[in-house]
Write an enzyme that holds these catalytic residues in place. Structure first.
Site, PDB file in Angstrom:
ATOM      1  CB  THR A  13      -0.908   0.009   1.261  1.00  0.00           C
ATOM      2  OG1 THR A  13      -1.616  -1.221   1.311  1.00  0.00           O
ATOM      3  CG2 THR A  13      -1.875   1.171   1.256  1.00  0.00           C
ATOM      4  CB  VAL A 132       3.183   9.071  14.624  1.00  0.00           C
ATOM      5  CG1 VAL A 132       2.035   9.493  15.541  1.00  0.00           C
ATOM      6  CG2 VAL A 132       4.207   8.286  15.409  1.00  0.00           C
ATOM      7  CB  ILE A 136      -0.913  14.474  11.003  1.00  0.00           C
ATOM      8  CG1 ILE A 136      -2.390  14.280  10.696  1.00  0.00           C
ATOM      9  CG2 ILE A 136      -0.704  15.652  11.934  1.00  0.00           C
ATOM     10  CD1 ILE A 136      -3.240  13.989  11.929  1.00  0.00           C
ATOM     11  CE  LYS A 205      -0.107   4.541  13.925  1.00  0.00           C
ATOM     12  NZ  LYS A 205      -1.463   4.397  13.372  1.00  0.00           N
TER      13      LYS A 205
HETATM   14  P1  NAP Z   1       1.792  -3.968   2.877  1.00  0.00           P
HETATM   15  O1  NAP Z   1       0.768  -3.438   1.960  1.00  0.00           O
HETATM   16  O2  NAP Z   1       1.541  -5.266   3.557  1.00  0.00           O
HETATM   17  O3  NAP Z   1       3.175  -4.055   2.073  1.00  0.00           O
HETATM   18  C1  NAP Z   1       4.310  -4.684   2.592  1.00  0.00           C
HETATM   19  C2  NAP Z   1       5.309  -4.884   1.474  1.00  0.00           C
HETATM   20  O4  NAP Z   1       6.483  -5.457   2.006  1.00  0.00           O
HETATM   21  C3  NAP Z   1       4.825  -5.818   0.357  1.00  0.00           C
HETATM   22  O5  NAP Z   1       5.227  -5.327  -0.886  1.00  0.00           O
HETATM   23  C4  NAP Z   1       5.538  -7.139   0.642  1.00  0.00           C
HETATM   24  O6  NAP Z   1       5.858  -7.873  -0.527  1.00  0.00           O
HETATM   25  C5  NAP Z   1       6.819  -6.634   1.256  1.00  0.00           C
HETATM   26  N1  NAP Z   1       7.391  -7.588   2.204  1.00  0.00           N
HETATM   27  C6  NAP Z   1       6.857  -8.030   3.347  1.00  0.00           C
HETATM   28  N2  NAP Z   1       7.690  -8.883   3.949  1.00  0.00           N
HETATM   29  C7  NAP Z   1       8.773  -8.991   3.153  1.00  0.00           C
HETATM   30  C8  NAP Z   1       9.978  -9.734   3.215  1.00  0.00           C
HETATM   31  N3  NAP Z   1      10.248 -10.539   4.230  1.00  0.00           N
HETATM   32  N4  NAP Z   1      10.882  -9.575   2.231  1.00  0.00           N
HETATM   33  C9  NAP Z   1      10.611  -8.770   1.195  1.00  0.00           C
HETATM   34  N5  NAP Z   1       9.490  -8.044   1.065  1.00  0.00           N
HETATM   35  C10 NAP Z   1       8.582  -8.166   2.041  1.00  0.00           C
HETATM   36  O7  NAP Z   1       2.117  -2.920   4.024  1.00  0.00           O
HETATM   37  P2  NAP Z   1       1.826  -1.342   4.024  1.00  0.00           P
HETATM   38  O8  NAP Z   1       0.410  -1.101   4.402  1.00  0.00           O
HETATM   39  O9  NAP Z   1       2.355  -0.740   2.785  1.00  0.00           O
HETATM   40  O10 NAP Z   1       2.686  -0.872   5.295  1.00  0.00           O
HETATM   41  C11 NAP Z   1       4.085  -0.757   5.226  1.00  0.00           C
HETATM   42  C12 NAP Z   1       4.595  -0.078   6.498  1.00  0.00           C
HETATM   43  O11 NAP Z   1       4.013   1.222   6.598  1.00  0.00           O
HETATM   44  C13 NAP Z   1       4.244  -0.798   7.797  1.00  0.00           C
HETATM   45  O12 NAP Z   1       5.285  -0.583   8.718  1.00  0.00           O
HETATM   46  C14 NAP Z   1       2.986  -0.069   8.258  1.00  0.00           C
HETATM   47  O13 NAP Z   1       2.774  -0.163   9.648  1.00  0.00           O
HETATM   48  C15 NAP Z   1       3.339   1.352   7.857  1.00  0.00           C
HETATM   49  N6  NAP Z   1       2.196   2.226   7.665  1.00  0.00           N
HETATM   50  C16 NAP Z   1       1.159   1.833   6.885  1.00  0.00           C
HETATM   51  C17 NAP Z   1       0.092   2.696   6.693  1.00  0.00           C
HETATM   52  C18 NAP Z   1      -1.078   2.308   5.833  1.00  0.00           C
HETATM   53  O14 NAP Z   1      -2.050   3.062   5.794  1.00  0.00           O
HETATM   54  N7  NAP Z   1      -1.041   1.186   5.142  1.00  0.00           N
HETATM   55  C19 NAP Z   1       0.096   3.949   7.301  1.00  0.00           C
HETATM   56  C20 NAP Z   1       1.195   4.333   8.085  1.00  0.00           C
HETATM   57  C21 NAP Z   1       2.246   3.449   8.258  1.00  0.00           C
HETATM   58  P3  NAP Z   1       4.738  -8.491  -1.485  1.00  0.00           P
HETATM   59  O15 NAP Z   1       4.021  -7.310  -2.067  1.00  0.00           O
HETATM   60  O16 NAP Z   1       5.490  -9.254  -2.508  1.00  0.00           O
HETATM   61  O17 NAP Z   1       3.867  -9.327  -0.625  1.00  0.00           O
HETATM   62  N1  HSE Z   2      -3.513   0.541  10.883  1.00  0.00           N
HETATM   63  C1  HSE Z   2      -3.071   1.878  11.040  1.00  0.00           C
HETATM   64  C2  HSE Z   2      -4.268   2.768  11.355  1.00  0.00           C
HETATM   65  C3  HSE Z   2      -2.399   2.340   9.763  1.00  0.00           C
HETATM   66  O1  HSE Z   2      -5.398   2.302  11.190  1.00  0.00           O
HETATM   67  O2  HSE Z   2      -4.088   3.882  11.815  1.00  0.00           O
HETATM   68  C4  HSE Z   2      -1.701   3.633   9.927  1.00  0.00           C
HETATM   69  O3  HSE Z   2      -0.627   3.534  10.811  1.00  0.00           O
END
Ligand code: NAP
Ligand code: HSE
Length: 429
Positions: A13, A132, A136, A205
């Site tokens: 994502t 976090v 924001i 956070k």
């Molecule tokens: P996600 O959609 O699950 O994407 C994770 C990515 O990492 C995928 O591309 C996955 O590969 C890859 N991956 C996972 N394990 C791996 C490994 N062992 N080796 C190589 N690649 C690996 O996660 P996300 O939502 O983008 O979140 C990423 C980070 O941002 C997390 O720390 C999350 O807490 C943080 N975050 C997310 C959001 C949000 O709204 N989503 C907001 C703030 C912070 P594949 O695609 O091949 O499976």
């Molecule tokens: N799962 C988290 C939330 C994503 O709902 O706020 C952003 O860190």
């Protein structure tokens, strides 16, 4: 044209949105970086076959060393998530001379100190604005824009999933499970959504924010946590009678050289700036000794809002690289303030209980409160079928340990059938 080469660890994502945003605003970035081009040269994924929209297949790799040991790469962006692999790749990348950007609150709330100190040792920046409250800019606001103040309170809606769930549960009378599925489909929820609904994501956070606001390292284990799974529509209806709503809040307070850090569902008066922040929006309310109070509101989850924070970190690192700034100060925790035990914290409380509907019930409950030094603010009683009644009692500000012993005593009264919920409340009614 000078190029800064970037390696992306993860392409889900957030990773895909980082790639898109760099394309979308390319011309602006070129202008503000004096013509320096930002180029993603490698992207680490698990599964090369997955459909990834506009990402060129030749950039993808499953070998982390194509990024963390790649001499061409200046900056590594970690958006994999989790702790052990992310920490391994980040620390190796720092040792190999890369600046780091991460959105990983799980890691920063547990191993943040070690990673930031390693960055200092190698003169490499470690930036984590996206960890976090998504879009924001709360970390840079506290660290930079409000550094003239002593921050005394941080209170935030810092989990988008639970805010989305509570908002929909209240407005549409839907079950938690039903709305959670929608939050997952929209990409808001964590891979394991129990960390959202049990409050752990918010706890990570608020640990990060408390560390920055109070210059005292706060780790996940220092945060008291309650999630939203026990909140019912009945609590919401009573909250409305008190001109309040219910929000999952992360709260950090500095008072008399001690701090308290907690996450729990909270009755919040509708007049509070956070009370009207709904859906997936996050908001952080701050108090400081010069600015008074201020509130920042924005999208706390989702691809592009999170990429907004990641890319802003990237731009700020590249601006420093352009100026040849070598000295970095990633970790700003230099104090050793006491972190209060939850028993020693003070709050207003809301009790909802089912009791036997007969005389002297109220006086027995009032006695149990009084004998534990818990003063009652107000009481609502509603008749239920089968000789039962529901009592809702709001207390004045009381010590948590006094509330706990009153609760135990009340639970053991023969006239009390069940204590349905006990919530904290942020303000007098
Ligand atoms: P996600 O959609 O699950 O994407 C994770 C990515 O990492 C995928 O591309 C996955 O590969 C890859 N991956 C996972 N394990 C791996 C490994 N062992 N080796 C190589 N690649 C690996 O996660 P996300 O939502 O983008 O979140 C990423 C980070 O941002 C997390 O720390 C999350 O807490 C943080 N975050 C997310 C959001 C949000 O709204 N989503 C907001 C703030 C912070 P594949 O695609 O091949 O499976
Ligand atoms: N799962 C988290 C939330 C994503 O709902 O706020 C952003 O860190």
């Amino acid at each position: 044209m000078k190029k800064i080469k970037i390696g992306l660890l993860g392409c889900g994502t957030v990773g895909q949105s980082v790639y898109k945003l760099l394309k979308l605003n390319r011309n602006k970035y070129l202008a503000i970086l004096d013509g320096v081009e930002l180029e993603i040269v490698k992207i680490l994924v698990n599964d090369l076959e997955k459909d990834r929209d506009s990402i060129p297949g030749e950039l993808l790799t499953t070998n982390p060393h194509d990024i963390i040991a790649n001499k061409e790469i200046d900056i590594v962006i970690e958006v994999i998530g989790g702790t052990s692999i992310a920490e391994e790749y980040i620390t190796e990348a720092i040792r190999n001379g890369k600046h780091i950007i991460t959105a990983n609150k799980d890691l920063m709330a547990t191993r943040g100190q070690e990673i930031l100190e390693l960055g200092n040792e190698y003169f490499k920046e470690v930036k984590y604005e996206a960890s976090v409250a998504g879009a924001i800019p709360i970390i840079s606001t506290i660290k930079d824009n409000l550094q003239s103040n002593q921050i005394t309170k941080v209170m935030g809606i810092i989990n988008g999933t639970t805010n989305f769930i509570l908002t929909k549960m209240f407005a549409e009378r839907r079950s938690l499970e039903d709305v959670l599925q929608e939050a997952k489909d929209l990409g808001y929820a964590e891979a394991d959504p129990t960390s959202d609904i049990e409050g752990l994501d918010a706890a990570r956070k608020i640990a990060i924010l408390a560390s920055i606001a109070f210059s005292r390292r706060v780790k996940l284990e220092n945060v008291y946590v309650e999630g939203i799974t026990k909140i019912s529509v009945d609590d919401v209806n009573y909250a409305r009678q008190f001109k309040s709503t219910i929000k999952l809040l992360g709260i950090a307070i500095l008072k008399d050289d001690a701090i308290e850090v907690r996450v729990h569902p909270t009755l919040l008066p509708l007049s509070h700036p956070l009370a009207k922040v709904d859906d997936v929006y996050n908001a952080v309310y701050l108090e400081g000794n010069a600015f008074g109070d201020l509130t920042l509101i924005g999208k706390g989850a989702g691809g592009l809002p999170t990429a907004s924070a990641v890319v802003s970190d990237l731009l700020s690192i590249v601006k420093n690289m352009n100026k040849d700034i070598l000295k970095v100060q990633n970790c700003s925790c230099y104090l050793d303030l006491l972190i209060k035990k939850i028993e020693d914290t003070i709050s207003h409380y809301y009790f909802r209980m089912v009791v036997v509907d007969k005389t002297r019930v109220l006086s027995k409950i009032a006695d149990a409160f009084a004998s534990n030094n818990v003063s009652i603010d107000s009481v609502i009683q509603r008749k239920l079928p089968d000789g039962k009644a529901e009592l809702v009692i709001l207390t004045d500000r009381v010590l948590n340990k006094n509330m706990q012993s009153a609760r135990e005593q009340i639970e053991n009264l023969d006239v009390v059938i069940e204590i349905k919920s006990v919530l904290r409340s942020e303000k007098e009614y």
